[in-house]
Design a protein around this motif. Sequence first.
Motif, mmCIF file in Angstrom:
data_model
loop_
_atom_site.group_PDB
_atom_site.id
_atom_site.type_symbol
_atom_site.label_atom_id
_atom_site.label_comp_id
_atom_site.label_asym_id
_atom_site.label_seq_id
_atom_site.Cartn_x
_atom_site.Cartn_y
_atom_site.Cartn_z
ATOM 1 N N ALA A 195 15.562 4.860 -1.110
ATOM 2 C CA ALA A 195 15.942 4.839 -2.530
ATOM 3 C C ALA A 195 14.836 5.402 -3.406
ATOM 4 O O ALA A 195 13.680 5.480 -2.998
ATOM 5 N N LYS A 196 15.230 5.754 -4.636
ATOM 6 C CA LYS A 196 14.264 6.266 -5.611
ATOM 7 C C LYS A 196 13.826 5.146 -6.552
ATOM 8 O O LYS A 196 14.630 4.327 -6.988
ATOM 9 N N GLU B 202 10.519 8.548 -3.778
ATOM 10 C CA GLU B 202 11.586 8.146 -2.864
ATOM 11 C C GLU B 202 10.951 7.332 -1.744
ATOM 12 O O GLU B 202 10.056 7.820 -1.059
ATOM 13 N N TRP B 203 11.390 6.085 -1.609
ATOM 14 C CA TRP B 203 10.855 5.209 -0.578
ATOM 15 C C TRP B 203 11.776 5.238 0.632
ATOM 16 O O TRP B 203 13.000 5.232 0.483
ATOM 17 N N PRO B 204 11.208 5.247 1.840
ATOM 18 C CA PRO B 204 12.056 5.260 3.039
ATOM 19 C C PRO B 204 12.735 3.909 3.250
ATOM 20 O O PRO B 204 12.350 2.907 2.650
ATOM 21 N N SER B 205 13.730 3.897 4.101
ATOM 22 C CA SER B 205 14.379 2.650 4.492
ATOM 23 C C SER B 205 13.320 1.743 5.130
ATOM 24 O O SER B 205 12.480 2.210 5.892
ATOM 25 N N THR B 206 13.341 0.450 4.753
ATOM 26 C CA THR B 206 12.280 -0.468 5.178
ATOM 27 C C THR B 206 12.849 -1.830 5.553
ATOM 28 O O THR B 206 13.785 -2.313 4.903
ATOM 29 N N ILE B 207 12.249 -2.445 6.575
ATOM 30 C CA ILE B 207 12.587 -3.839 6.900
ATOM 31 C C ILE B 207 11.515 -4.732 6.296
ATOM 32 O O ILE B 207 10.320 -4.473 6.458
ATOM 33 N N THR C 263 0.711 -1.170 -7.780
ATOM 34 C CA THR C 263 1.772 -0.268 -8.239
ATOM 35 C C THR C 263 2.951 -1.124 -8.666
ATOM 36 O O THR C 263 3.446 -1.940 -7.878
ATOM 37 N N VAL C 264 3.382 -0.967 -9.923
ATOM 38 C CA VAL C 264 4.557 -1.683 -10.420
ATOM 39 C C VAL C 264 5.726 -0.707 -10.308
ATOM 40 O O VAL C 264 5.597 0.465 -10.683
ATOM 41 N N ALA C 265 6.862 -1.174 -9.769
ATOM 42 C CA ALA C 265 7.966 -0.246 -9.502
ATOM 43 C C ALA C 265 9.319 -0.823 -9.908
ATOM 44 O O ALA C 265 9.576 -2.013 -9.765
#
Length: 196
Positions: free
Chosen positions: A45-46, A131-136, A106-108
């Motif tokens: 997601a972005k 864009e952050w990758p899919s994460t567990i 980092t605030v996101a």
Amino acid sequence: DMAEPIQQLTRNNSPQERQSIPFTLIHRKEKLGDLLYEKRQYGKAKWACIKMKEKQYEQSICLGFMKLMRYICEQNSSGLYLGITVPIVTIVHTNESQSEMTQSVTVAYYLPEVLQEEPPHPFDSDIIIEEWPSTIVYSRSFRGITNEDSIMREINLLAEILEHPELCLQDTFIIAGYTNPAAANRHNEIWFLQRP
């Protein structure tokens, strides 16, 4: 000059207008009816991100949150109010021994579904769309203020509960905030990120 974003926040503060970040629940770990943690999968997601490095964590998240609120409240290329998504997350880092936090955070802000394809550009050059990758993640809930002490305590607590904390990043954690950073009895989560 924060009057407008704060008015927007209070005007748009009804919970049904807050979009939750979608995730898939993989596993819940309970003990005697108490939820110890959840294992979740978040999709690619972005996010609108801003790096902060104030002397204290609380200052960093409040200032970072205010800057993101300005972006959400019309200071963007669409000129529109973008809508609140929860949680607002803060990425924190610790030293190798996990005994203290570094100052840089980092605030996101997760961009709402309708804006994921083409996020509006921020007017503030400090805000970067990533864009952050899919994460567990392994997530544990806690209440109250977030500062260096409470965060380190929560990191240590979750590390003790997890069967295999070594599967997670050892120096990068996320604090997920579901309530305004100025609220006293905040609803927060600590997230451990599984190594890719």
